[in-house]
Design an enzyme around this catalytic site. Structure first.
Site, short mmCIF file in Angstrom:
data_model
loop_
_atom_site.label_atom_id
_atom_site.label_comp_id
_atom_site.label_asym_id
_atom_site.label_seq_id
_atom_site.Cartn_x
_atom_site.Cartn_y
_atom_site.Cartn_z
CG HIS A 95 60.59 47.69 68.07
ND1 HIS A 95 60.66 48.64 67.94
CD2 HIS A 95 59.24 47.89 67.46
CE1 HIS A 95 60.40 48.98 66.46
NE2 HIS A 95 59.61 48.16 66.47
NE ARG A 120 61.66 46.72 64.68
CZ ARG A 120 61.44 46.38 63.26
NH1 ARG A 120 62.91 45.21 62.81
NH2 ARG A 120 60.68 46.21 62.38
CD GLU A 180 55.68 47.04 61.80
OE1 GLU A 180 54.53 46.25 62.36
OE2 GLU A 180 55.65 47.68 62.16
CG HIS A 217 57.76 44.49 65.18
ND1 HIS A 217 58.92 45.08 64.73
CD2 HIS A 217 57.35 43.15 65.37
CE1 HIS A 217 59.55 43.70 65.44
NE2 HIS A 217 58.85 42.78 65.21
#
Length: 248
Positions: free
Chosen positions: A9, A60, A87, A182
């Site tokens: 991201h 995100r 993540e 991520h």
């Protein structure tokens, strides 16, 4: 040859503030939005035309994917969101400034928490409001599967079944694929695909908003991998990621 593009991201607000983010759901900065649009422009210039995309539950990553597809005029393609692409969970470190944490605990300890393969940060307490068991977006996930902290090894164990059973088989029907996730979740995939050692993965740092192109032969073996963009700029961005956890 079949292709999967991995994309971390764009810059988030906590990236900018140099904080451990993990599963905390923070937005992109304006710079992060611009990175995402630039990634879309670059992929369009290179002739990519995705058939399907995957992303995590964290905004995100979702926002980054939206910006990429908008710039490529591919908003209509199917998108699958899954929590397993989230993540790495940073436990009690989430929200802490990385530099200040390194000054308190030392660069070596923070490097171990950030980049080692099998060392997890201290976990959240069961009643901590940051516990994902209390987040409605994970209501359909078995509580035992939801982490209160993770090492990269734990993150890999979460992601790889999804990669092997869902994403990679889909490449037969939807080539090329785009996966927006991520830094650590993608590092786990790359470790597996490139058969990197636990030591080698420590030094792999993924920059935000830079497409990473993976090419596979007809037998599903990785045969080529490359970042799109200016090599010198990408190298600087990687070094900046590496430096985030230093006390200075």
């Amino acid at each position: 040859m079949k292709t999967i593009v991995l994309l971390r991201h764009g810059e988030s607000t906590w990236n900018k503030e140099n904080r451990f983010t993990g599963w905390t759901d923070v937005p992109l900065t304006q710079a992060g939005i611009e990175q995402a649009y630039h990634a879309g422009e670059l992929l369009k210039e290179k002739g990519f035309f995705f058939k399907k995309a995957y992303t995590s539950y964290l905004r995100r990553a979702v926002k980054t994917l939206d910006c990429v597809l908008e710039r490529m005029q591919l908003e209509w393609i199917p998108v699958e969101k899954d929590w397993r692409l989230n993540e790495k969970h940073y436990g009690v470190l989430q929200g802490l400034n990385k530099k200040e944490t390194a000054q308190k605990y030392g660069d070596a300890q923070v490097l171990q928490w950030r980049r080692s393969y099998d060392v997890a940060p201290p976990p959240l307490e069961e009643d901590d409001p940051r516990n994902p068991r209390l987040d409605p977006r994970y209501a359909q996930v078995a509580p035992a599967e939801l982490p209160r902290t993770e090492s990269l090894k734990d993150t890999v164990a979460r992601i790889l079944p999804y990669w092997r059973q869902v994403i990679f088989p889909d490449l037969k029907h939807n080539d090329p694929l785009l996966v927006v996730a991520h830094g650590n979740s993608l590092r786990g995939v790359i470790k597996y695909l490139k058969n990197l050692s636990d030591e080698q993965i420590t030094s792999l740092n993924l920059p935000t908003g830079v497409p990473y192109v993976l090419e596979f032969d007809d037998n599903g073996h990785l045969v080529a991998d490359t970042f799109l963009g200016d090599p010198d700029q990408i190298k600087k961005m990687m070094q900046a990621v590496a430096d985030q956890g230093k006390g200075g």
